[in-house]
Design an enzyme around this catalytic site. Sequence first.
Site: not given
Length: 381
Positions: A101, A189
């Site tokens: 991530y 993101e």
Amino acid sequence: MRLHEYQAKEVFAEAGIPVPDAELARTVEEAVAAAEEIGYPVAIKAQVHVGGRGKAGGIELVENETEAREAADRILGMDLKGFHVDRVLVEDAVNFVNEVYVGVTMDRGVGRPVAMVSSRGGVNIEEVAEEDPDAIAREHIDPAFGMHDFQARKAVYDAGLDRDVAGDVASILTTLYDLWEERDGADAEINPLMVTADDEVIAADAVFNIDGDALFRQPDLAELEDEAAEDDLEAKANEYGFDYVRLDGNVGIIGNGAGLVMTTLDLVDYYGGAPANFLDIGGGAKAERVANALDMVFSDENVDAVVFNIFGGITRGDEVANGINSALEQFDDIPKPVIVRLAGTKAEEGMEILNTDLVQVEATLEDAVQAAVAAAEEVDS
Ligand code: GDP
Ligand code: MN
């Protein structure tokens, strides 16, 4: 303002972040043609403004034409968490060994942007943050200097990523931060950033939300705004000029003043209910605004009961009471129970005016909230 995954990926790719080969499709035929061109296996991914599409059945990996046709046929036109799917991204499936991530957002508590990295990618990062906050490495950035190389390397090191991919992930994180800053991002993101067996890293998903107040200086991004994909209720709230946030629960909340509405949300939660929304009708709310607010919560199908929390200052209790009466008189059948608490300027007059055939009036906020939670539960069971 949110971008779709395919739009965010275009922006990321232009900045040099590796993304899989992909094509957008609006019909089953287009999806199959794209899959043939890209070569199997491919991922077929619903393009809607919600997270967790994988779990909700909006993403499928397919190996051949039959599967591609079936998946595209099923996903196109489906309803995904309340959003209609009218296009899919057909994408070269990445054969990955790890999911990472990376993200950039504003840390309002600290008052600075924060860049984040975690080795636990591919899953809902909010859950990771709750379960194991240390699994996310964070570096706060001074916007005057931007992200220093050592900060990107430190975040990647703290996240415990493999040495062989550390350089690439650090460079992607830096690019993501630069984009976030230059393009007025709200959240950027990549989850997952996939790591392949030969240590390549590739952005398999992309989120890029732009600060709506900055769209005037990002005209090319503003053009990408997909109004059809906007939540209907949020569009309505915009039209009415309300501050509105949709939430997951079933107790509709209307109040005048942000603090008052927040308090009401907290109390609903405290008494075991779940708020369906934040809705601030503002100060000096006239009858028409009250009627519009009711229209909003009534048209939210998740709402089972509504609580009004009005504290009169500039807003007068009698005005609000008239607004509630006239809005409710239009219904033969009131669609959901409405509980009202009035306090402050002209509250007593207001309570006199309220038609108790149409609404339940409570003297205190605690009573009103408890009544609304109970009414919502009753409808729900
Ligand atoms: P989200 O659920 O809306 O966040 O959608 P993502 O794009 O993050 O996809 C969710 C999950 O689907 C990923 O974490 C992967 O496990 C899987 N997935 C998505 N794209 C691919 C792909 O190209 N190859 C493989 N093997 N899995 C994928
Ligand atoms: Mn994702």
